[in-house]
Design a protein around this motif. Sequence first.
Motif, short mmCIF file in Angstrom:
data_model
loop_
_atom_site.label_atom_id
_atom_site.label_comp_id
_atom_site.label_asym_id
_atom_site.label_seq_id
_atom_site.Cartn_x
_atom_site.Cartn_y
_atom_site.Cartn_z
N LEU A 39 -6.17 15.35 -4.74
CA LEU A 39 -7.52 15.02 -4.26
C LEU A 39 -8.12 13.88 -5.07
O LEU A 39 -8.73 12.96 -4.51
CB LEU A 39 -8.41 16.25 -4.32
CG LEU A 39 -8.25 17.26 -3.17
CD1 LEU A 39 -8.98 18.55 -3.49
CD2 LEU A 39 -8.78 16.67 -1.87
N LYS A 40 -7.98 13.96 -6.37
CA LYS A 40 -8.54 12.92 -7.23
C LYS A 40 -7.89 11.57 -6.95
O LYS A 40 -8.58 10.53 -6.89
CB LYS A 40 -8.34 13.30 -8.70
CG LYS A 40 -9.10 12.43 -9.69
CD LYS A 40 -10.60 12.67 -9.59
CE LYS A 40 -11.34 11.88 -10.65
NZ LYS A 40 -12.81 12.09 -10.56
N LYS A 41 -6.57 11.58 -6.74
CA LYS A 41 -5.85 10.34 -6.50
C LYS A 41 -6.20 9.69 -5.18
O LYS A 41 -6.40 8.47 -5.10
CB LYS A 41 -4.34 10.61 -6.56
CG LYS A 41 -3.48 9.37 -6.31
CD LYS A 41 -2.00 9.70 -6.41
CE LYS A 41 -1.15 8.47 -6.16
NZ LYS A 41 0.31 8.77 -6.26
N TYR A 42 -6.30 10.50 -4.11
CA TYR A 42 -6.46 9.94 -2.77
C TYR A 42 -7.90 9.90 -2.27
O TYR A 42 -8.19 9.18 -1.32
CB TYR A 42 -5.57 10.69 -1.78
CG TYR A 42 -4.11 10.42 -1.98
CD1 TYR A 42 -3.54 9.24 -1.53
CD2 TYR A 42 -3.29 11.33 -2.64
CE1 TYR A 42 -2.19 8.97 -1.72
CE2 TYR A 42 -1.94 11.08 -2.83
CZ TYR A 42 -1.40 9.89 -2.37
OH TYR A 42 -0.06 9.63 -2.57
N ILE A 49 0.85 -1.19 0.00
CA ILE A 49 0.00 0.00 0.00
C ILE A 49 0.88 1.24 0.00
O ILE A 49 1.78 1.39 0.84
CB ILE A 49 -0.93 0.02 1.24
CG1 ILE A 49 -1.84 -1.21 1.21
CG2 ILE A 49 -1.74 1.29 1.28
CD1 ILE A 49 -2.69 -1.35 2.45
N LYS A 50 0.65 2.12 -0.94
CA LYS A 50 1.47 3.33 -1.04
C LYS A 50 1.12 4.30 0.08
O LYS A 50 -0.06 4.49 0.40
CB LYS A 50 1.24 3.98 -2.40
CG LYS A 50 1.70 3.12 -3.57
CD LYS A 50 1.45 3.83 -4.89
CE LYS A 50 1.91 2.96 -6.05
NZ LYS A 50 1.65 3.62 -7.36
N PRO A 51 2.11 4.91 0.70
CA PRO A 51 1.84 5.86 1.78
C PRO A 51 1.10 7.09 1.27
O PRO A 51 1.29 7.51 0.13
CB PRO A 51 3.24 6.23 2.29
CG PRO A 51 4.15 5.95 1.13
CD PRO A 51 3.55 4.77 0.42
N VAL A 52 0.27 7.65 2.13
CA VAL A 52 -0.50 8.84 1.76
C VAL A 52 0.40 10.06 1.79
O VAL A 52 1.20 10.25 2.71
CB VAL A 52 -1.68 9.02 2.74
CG1 VAL A 52 -2.43 10.31 2.41
CG2 VAL A 52 -2.61 7.82 2.67
N ASN A 53 0.30 10.88 0.77
CA ASN A 53 1.07 12.12 0.69
C ASN A 53 0.73 13.02 1.88
O ASN A 53 -0.44 13.28 2.15
CB ASN A 53 0.73 12.82 -0.63
CG ASN A 53 1.60 14.02 -0.88
OD1 ASN A 53 1.60 14.98 -0.11
ND2 ASN A 53 2.34 13.99 -1.98
N PRO A 54 1.73 13.51 2.63
CA PRO A 54 1.45 14.36 3.80
C PRO A 54 0.63 15.60 3.44
O PRO A 54 -0.20 16.04 4.24
CB PRO A 54 2.85 14.74 4.29
CG PRO A 54 3.74 13.67 3.79
CD PRO A 54 3.18 13.25 2.46
#
Length: 297
Positions: A212-215, A170-175
């Motif tokens: 926003l679209k990505k996450y 799972i890719k980490p969420v961008n801060p």
Amino acid sequence: MNTIGEGARVKGDFEVSISKIVTPFSFLKSHTHDYYEIYYLMSGRRRLYIGNQCYSLKKGSLAFIPKNVPHKTMTASPPEHERLVIYFHDAYIDSAVKEQPDLLLPFSGQKPVLELNQQEQAFVENLLLQMINEYSDKDRRGRALYFKSLLTQLLLFAGRKQPDGSGEEIKPVNPSIREIVQHCNDHFREPMTLGQIAGQFFLSPSYVSRLLKKYTGHSFPEYLNTLRIRESQRLLRETGLKMIEIAEQVGYLNITHFNKNFKLITGMSPLQYKKMAQNMEHVTLKHKPEFLEKHRF
């Protein structure tokens, strides 16, 4: 609408229980039953035990409890909570399972408890309100079929959120997106534009839009409108405010714009939603201490 307490016997192939509980209440012993249980926490906090696992539930938690597995819920702090529980037997969903063999995956998957985001909560709660609306009107044409289709939608939604077992990291969420989302969650009632958000975080509007679209799966206007409509749903359920007052409180200066976005996101008008919420209120159990003591395990 039939309403039953946790651990009670289901008389038919399907029943629903809606409860508001304001006093501390726990099941002292686990219980089992030969039907499936879907537990959605609409407000408050609870602790759910399934087998030897303990899960902390909060608003928006959706749990799938398999049949014949010991389970119980216990008080968390504060004790006030509202939950909706769906019970059904194999026979009720048998025809749908034949068509979609993994329909019951949420009950056997790796994630028996799902933590839903704002958009997912809106989707699930709309399904549940429609279930209540259909089930409360015994004379409605096609009631049973439509109700079963809503349950099928809920199971498919939950099944798609189960890990696929591919083992992909799972890719980490961008801060940055964490801060942007939190800012939107805290200030959605205020006038807000993509340019303002981008400037506040020293990012370009196009980059914020892509994040926003990505996450979240939504554009900035979609995410902002979802937050506003979610809050308007709460106000419609819990207050007697006029529509224009609710629209203003959640950030809409134009009632027509509010009505349009409400229907776009929920599939119904604010007035239709309010009537459905009132139907739910009519079948909600506000349990007294005597009832809780009687049904304590």
